[in-house]
Design an enzyme around this catalytic site. Structure first.
Site, PDB file in Angstrom:
ATOM      1  N   SER A   1       0.810  -1.215   0.000  1.00  6.19           N
ATOM      2  CA  SER A   1       0.000   0.000   0.000  1.00  6.19           C
ATOM      3  C   SER A   1       0.848   1.272   0.000  1.00  6.19           C
ATOM      4  O   SER A   1       1.902   1.328   0.644  1.00  6.19           O
ATOM      5  CB  SER A   1      -0.872  -0.003   1.259  1.00  6.19           C
ATOM      6  OG  SER A   1      -1.432   1.266   1.466  1.00  6.19           O
TER       7      SER A   1
ATOM      8  N   GLU B   1       0.129   3.658   1.660  1.00  8.23           N
ATOM      9  CA  GLU B   1       0.109   4.081   3.064  1.00  8.23           C
ATOM     10  C   GLU B   1       1.480   3.821   3.729  1.00  8.23           C
ATOM     11  O   GLU B   1       1.849   4.496   4.678  1.00  8.23           O
ATOM     12  CB  GLU B   1      -1.011   3.309   3.773  1.00  8.23           C
ATOM     13  CG  GLU B   1      -1.334   3.738   5.179  1.00  8.23           C
ATOM     14  CD  GLU B   1      -2.030   5.093   5.314  1.00  8.23           C
ATOM     15  OE1 GLU B   1      -2.540   5.628   4.325  1.00  8.23           O
ATOM     16  OE2 GLU B   1      -2.035   5.611   6.434  1.00  8.23           O
TER      17      GLU B   1
ATOM     18  N   TYR C   1      -1.659  -0.250  10.406  1.00  9.37           N
ATOM     19  CA  TYR C   1      -1.909  -0.843   9.086  1.00  9.37           C
ATOM     20  C   TYR C   1      -0.674  -0.690   8.198  1.00  9.37           C
ATOM     21  O   TYR C   1      -0.215  -1.655   7.571  1.00  9.37           O
ATOM     22  CB  TYR C   1      -3.121  -0.149   8.445  1.00  9.37           C
ATOM     23  CG  TYR C   1      -3.323  -0.487   6.987  1.00  9.37           C
ATOM     24  CD1 TYR C   1      -3.955  -1.664   6.601  1.00  9.37           C
ATOM     25  CD2 TYR C   1      -2.876   0.385   5.979  1.00  9.37           C
ATOM     26  CE1 TYR C   1      -4.136  -1.973   5.248  1.00  9.37           C
ATOM     27  CE2 TYR C   1      -3.057   0.087   4.638  1.00  9.37           C
ATOM     28  CZ  TYR C   1      -3.679  -1.095   4.272  1.00  9.37           C
ATOM     29  OH  TYR C   1      -3.852  -1.400   2.939  1.00  9.37           O
TER      30      TYR C   1
HETATM   31  P1  NAP Z   1     -11.531  -4.696   1.303  1.00 13.17           P
HETATM   32  O1  NAP Z   1     -12.656  -4.305   0.404  1.00 13.17           O
HETATM   33  O2  NAP Z   1     -11.523  -4.241   2.707  1.00 13.17           O
HETATM   34  O3  NAP Z   1     -11.441  -6.301   1.276  1.00 13.17           O
HETATM   35  C1  NAP Z   1     -10.617  -6.990   2.168  1.00 13.17           C
HETATM   36  C2  NAP Z   1     -10.804  -8.466   1.946  1.00 13.17           C
HETATM   37  O4  NAP Z   1      -9.969  -9.190   2.875  1.00 13.17           O
HETATM   38  C3  NAP Z   1     -12.236  -8.976   2.197  1.00 13.17           C
HETATM   39  O5  NAP Z   1     -12.551  -9.979   1.262  1.00 13.17           O
HETATM   40  C4  NAP Z   1     -12.119  -9.561   3.587  1.00 13.17           C
HETATM   41  O6  NAP Z   1     -13.079 -10.565   3.848  1.00 13.17           O
HETATM   42  C5  NAP Z   1     -10.741 -10.184   3.507  1.00 13.17           C
HETATM   43  N1  NAP Z   1     -10.167 -10.502   4.824  1.00 13.17           N
HETATM   44  C6  NAP Z   1     -10.157  -9.737   5.922  1.00 13.17           C
HETATM   45  N2  NAP Z   1      -9.563 -10.375   6.937  1.00 13.17           N
HETATM   46  C7  NAP Z   1      -9.198 -11.588   6.469  1.00 13.17           C
HETATM   47  C8  NAP Z   1      -8.589 -12.726   7.047  1.00 13.17           C
HETATM   48  N3  NAP Z   1      -8.248 -12.742   8.327  1.00 13.17           N
HETATM   49  N4  NAP Z   1      -8.361 -13.813   6.268  1.00 13.17           N
HETATM   50  C9  NAP Z   1      -8.734 -13.798   4.954  1.00 13.17           C
HETATM   51  N5  NAP Z   1      -9.353 -12.776   4.369  1.00 13.17           N
HETATM   52  C10 NAP Z   1      -9.577 -11.675   5.109  1.00 13.17           C
HETATM   53  O7  NAP Z   1     -10.130  -4.245   0.660  1.00 13.17           O
HETATM   54  P2  NAP Z   1      -9.793  -3.810  -0.847  1.00 13.17           P
HETATM   55  O8  NAP Z   1     -10.009  -2.350  -0.977  1.00 13.17           O
HETATM   56  O9  NAP Z   1     -10.423  -4.746  -1.777  1.00 13.17           O
HETATM   57  O10 NAP Z   1      -8.204  -4.016  -0.843  1.00 13.17           O
HETATM   58  C11 NAP Z   1      -7.633  -5.276  -1.200  1.00 13.17           C
HETATM   59  C12 NAP Z   1      -6.218  -5.334  -0.650  1.00 13.17           C
HETATM   60  O11 NAP Z   1      -5.445  -4.265  -1.202  1.00 13.17           O
HETATM   61  C13 NAP Z   1      -6.104  -5.196   0.856  1.00 13.17           C
HETATM   62  O12 NAP Z   1      -5.006  -5.981   1.272  1.00 13.17           O
HETATM   63  C14 NAP Z   1      -5.784  -3.717   1.063  1.00 13.17           C
HETATM   64  O13 NAP Z   1      -5.107  -3.533   2.278  1.00 13.17           O
HETATM   65  C15 NAP Z   1      -4.925  -3.451  -0.149  1.00 13.17           C
HETATM   66  N6  NAP Z   1      -4.932  -2.085  -0.672  1.00 13.17           N
HETATM   67  C16 NAP Z   1      -6.111  -1.501  -1.003  1.00 13.17           C
HETATM   68  C17 NAP Z   1      -6.079  -0.234  -1.580  1.00 13.17           C
HETATM   69  C18 NAP Z   1      -7.342   0.470  -1.983  1.00 13.17           C
HETATM   70  O14 NAP Z   1      -7.276   1.692  -2.220  1.00 13.17           O
HETATM   71  N7  NAP Z   1      -8.464  -0.220  -2.121  1.00 13.17           N
HETATM   72  C19 NAP Z   1      -4.844   0.424  -1.799  1.00 13.17           C
HETATM   73  C20 NAP Z   1      -3.678  -0.229  -1.434  1.00 13.17           C
HETATM   74  C21 NAP Z   1      -3.723  -1.492  -0.893  1.00 13.17           C
HETATM   75  P3  NAP Z   1     -14.533 -10.181   4.466  1.00 13.17           P
HETATM   76  O15 NAP Z   1     -15.373  -9.776   3.274  1.00 13.17           O
HETATM   77  O16 NAP Z   1     -14.948 -11.451   5.100  1.00 13.17           O
HETATM   78  O17 NAP Z   1     -14.328  -9.053   5.419  1.00 13.17           O
HETATM   79  N1  GDD Z   2     -12.506   6.890   6.232  1.00 12.55           N
HETATM   80  C1  GDD Z   2     -12.644   8.210   6.416  1.00 12.55           C
HETATM   81  N2  GDD Z   2     -13.779   8.687   6.987  1.00 12.55           N
HETATM   82  N3  GDD Z   2     -11.623   9.018   6.039  1.00 12.55           N
HETATM   83  C2  GDD Z   2     -11.794  10.358   6.206  1.00 12.55           C
HETATM   84  C3  GDD Z   2     -12.950  10.905   6.765  1.00 12.55           C
HETATM   85  C4  GDD Z   2     -13.993  10.033   7.194  1.00 12.55           C
HETATM   86  O1  GDD Z   2     -15.026  10.447   7.707  1.00 12.55           O
HETATM   87  N4  GDD Z   2     -12.811  12.261   6.780  1.00 12.55           N
HETATM   88  C5  GDD Z   2     -11.620  12.526   6.251  1.00 12.55           C
HETATM   89  N5  GDD Z   2     -10.980  11.382   5.911  1.00 12.55           N
HETATM   90  C6  GDD Z   2      -9.623  11.281   5.336  1.00 12.55           C
HETATM   91  C7  GDD Z   2      -8.713  10.321   6.106  1.00 12.55           C
HETATM   92  O2  GDD Z   2      -8.216  10.953   7.284  1.00 12.55           O
HETATM   93  C8  GDD Z   2      -7.647  10.069   5.045  1.00 12.55           C
HETATM   94  O3  GDD Z   2      -6.691  11.092   5.058  1.00 12.55           O
HETATM   95  C9  GDD Z   2      -8.433  10.144   3.731  1.00 12.55           C
HETATM   96  O4  GDD Z   2      -9.702  10.734   4.044  1.00 12.55           O
HETATM   97  C10 GDD Z   2      -8.664   8.790   3.066  1.00 12.55           C
HETATM   98  O5  GDD Z   2      -9.193   7.902   4.041  1.00 12.55           O
HETATM   99  P1  GDD Z   2      -9.759   6.456   3.625  1.00 12.55           P
HETATM  100  O6  GDD Z   2     -10.748   6.598   2.536  1.00 12.55           O
HETATM  101  O7  GDD Z   2     -10.199   5.767   4.876  1.00 12.55           O
HETATM  102  O8  GDD Z   2      -8.501   5.741   2.963  1.00 12.55           O
HETATM  103  P2  GDD Z   2      -6.967   5.636   3.425  1.00 12.55           P
HETATM  104  O9  GDD Z   2      -6.176   6.504   2.485  1.00 12.55           O
HETATM  105  O10 GDD Z   2      -6.798   5.850   4.868  1.00 12.55           O
HETATM  106  O11 GDD Z   2      -6.664   4.088   3.148  1.00 12.55           O
HETATM  107  C11 GDD Z   2      -7.067   3.498   1.919  1.00 12.55           C
HETATM  108  O12 GDD Z   2      -6.039   3.629   0.959  1.00 12.55           O
HETATM  109  C12 GDD Z   2      -4.817   2.955   1.287  1.00 12.55           C
HETATM  110  C13 GDD Z   2      -3.827   3.241   0.142  1.00 12.55           C
HETATM  111  O13 GDD Z   2      -3.221   4.488   0.348  1.00 12.55           O
HETATM  112  C14 GDD Z   2      -7.385   2.017   2.213  1.00 12.55           C
HETATM  113  O14 GDD Z   2      -7.954   1.437   1.062  1.00 12.55           O
HETATM  114  C15 GDD Z   2      -6.122   1.251   2.556  1.00 12.55           C
HETATM  115  O15 GDD Z   2      -6.434  -0.148   2.636  1.00 12.55           O
HETATM  116  C16 GDD Z   2      -5.104   1.476   1.425  1.00 12.55           C
HETATM  117  O16 GDD Z   2      -3.913   0.769   1.673  1.00 12.55           O
END
Ligand code: NAP
Ligand code: GDD
Length: 342
Positions: free
Chosen positions: A134, A136, A157
């Site tokens: 990520s 992050e 995280y």
């Molecule tokens: P998400 O919607 O939160 O999905 C997470 C998935 O992981 C769900 O299927 C969840 O299952 C499963 N999971 C949670 N705990 C688990 C466990 N203990 N064992 C096996 N499976 C488990 O996340 P996403 O946005 O699709 O992201 C996919 C991956 O990319 C994650 O690793 C996330 O950290 C990473 N990532 C995401 C972003 C982004 O912007 N979306 C960016 C960078 C990295 P349940 O449905 O049962 O909860």
């Molecule tokens: N969730 C959330 N809720 N975020 C908020 C809010 C709120 O009410 N108000 C402001 N924010 C700001 C957070 O403080 C953060 O700076 C930004 O919005 C994005 O928050 P999220 O959408 O929760 O995403 P994230 O950037 O913390 O994390 C996501 O992106 C990562 C990649 O950079 C997740 O998908 C992570 O799993 C992923 O790795």
């Protein structure tokens, strides 16, 4: 295992990315094994449309129970399936929640990866592995961030993902496993979980427009993120595993916008002025914030031929439109997590 077909195992198939990746791989003829967690409610809304009858001849989407906290089950699954490709997307993926559950987040997002790597290594599998790292992990390292940028994690995280990153590098170098670390910047879609900021905003916009809600409470409006469209990003994951050599890649749009800008555009899509509806609430602030993420994906463009197709404005519009349509169709599932935790 089906003969002649490539086989992929996806952890996290029920999540946003897992669902798009499953679609992508099925369309390319893969047999896809999706690892799901046992829960008292069957949590497969995002992949329900991909259901296949197990008795059908071309039955290629198969769900199996498993958990990244359960090493013996992971080993058993890998020994049985022997997948060509493993996509490790399973994670506790919410940054704010990781401050509330740091130990659990580390168990799944960090040690869970070690369990998977150890299984592959000890079974002597040749599976290619994609690890979902990520942006992050960069914390407040100055933007733009690339593969060469120092990691400065600022959340449990991010620290867990950084551990996973280095374990993958270690297993690649020490044991010659084919492991690609994808350092993905934020990517969103109508399937985004409702407590991530983009989806929280677009759902609120749709509900406010329909008269079902009157305010939207948010935390830090100044944070800047590099927001792309999830289906573009899952293609990048696949491309990483089709290379001759494993490597690490940033996927990003190269553009960043503030949460405030996201609000402005989202409310404007339905002709509302965001300032009338958005209120600040300290409960959504984090103990430590990442201020500015903006990725440099030049390496992915050069080596993988990857580039994002959907622009920021298109992303905001398509997410708002999807939520407006859901509200109009009575499919607005304003349920549990969002209501209880927001
Ligand atoms: P998400 O919607 O939160 O999905 C997470 C998935 O992981 C769900 O299927 C969840 O299952 C499963 N999971 C949670 N705990 C688990 C466990 N203990 N064992 C096996 N499976 C488990 O996340 P996403 O946005 O699709 O992201 C996919 C991956 O990319 C994650 O690793 C996330 O950290 C990473 N990532 C995401 C972003 C982004 O912007 N979306 C960016 C960078 C990295 P349940 O449905 O049962 O909860
Ligand atoms: N969730 C959330 N809720 N975020 C908020 C809010 C709120 O009410 N108000 C402001 N924010 C700001 C957070 O403080 C953060 O700076 C930004 O919005 C994005 O928050 P999220 O959408 O929760 O995403 P994230 O950037 O913390 O994390 C996501 O992106 C990562 C990649 O950079 C997740 O998908 C992570 O799993 C992923 O790795």
């Amino acid at each position: 295992m089906a003969k002649g077909k490539r086989t992929a195992l996806i952890t996290g198939i029920t999540g946003q990315d897992g669902s798009y990746l499953a679609e992508f791989l099925l369309a390319r003829g893969y047999v896809v094994y999706g690892v799901i967690r046992r829960s008292s409610t069957f949590n497969i809304d995002r992949i329900e449309h991909l259901y296949q009858d197990p008795h059908a001849r071309d039955y290629r989407l198969r769900l199996v129970y498993g958990n990244l906290t359960d090493a013996s089950r992971i080993t058993q699954l890998l020994a049985e399936i022997r997948p060509d490709e493993i996509y490790n997307l399973g994670a506790q993926s919410h940054v704010k929640v990781s401050f509330e559950q740091p130990e659990y987040t580390g168990d799944v997002d960090a040690v869970g990866v070690t369990r998977l790597l150890e299984s592959v290594r000890s079974l002597g599998l040749k599976s290619r592995i994609y690890q979902a790292c990520s942006s992050e992990m960069f914390g407040n390292a100055p933007a733009p961030q690339s593969e060469a940028t120092a990691m400065l994690p600022r959340s449990p995280y991010a620290a867990a993902k950084a551990y996973a990153f280095w374990m993958c590098r270690t297993y690649r170098e020490a044991y010659g496993l084919f492991i690609a670390n994808g350092i993905l910047f934020n990517h969103e879609s109508p399937r985004r979980g409702p407590t991530f900021v983009t989806r929280k905003i677009t759902r609120a916009v749709a509900r406010i427009k329909a008269g079902l809600q009157d305010k939207l409470y948010l935390g830090n409006l100044d944070a800047r993120r590099d927001w792309g469209y999830a289906p573009d990003y899952v293609e990048g994951m696949w491309r990483m595993l089709q290379q001759r050599q494993p490597d690490d890649f940033v996927l990003a749009t190269g553009e960043s916008h503030s949460v405030r800008e996201f609000c402005e555009l989202a409310f404007a899509r339905v002709n509302l002025d965001w300032r009338r509806y958005v209120k600040r609430d300290k409960r959504y602030l984090r103990p430590a914030e990442v201020d500015h993420l903006c990725g440099d994906a030049a390496k992915a463009r050069r080596v993988l031929g990857w580039k994002p197709r959907v622009t920021f404005t298109e992303l905001v519009n398509l997410m708002v439109d999807a939520d407006v349509e859901a509200v109009q169709a009575g499919r607005d599932d304003f349920r549990s997590e969002e209501r209880w935790f927001k």
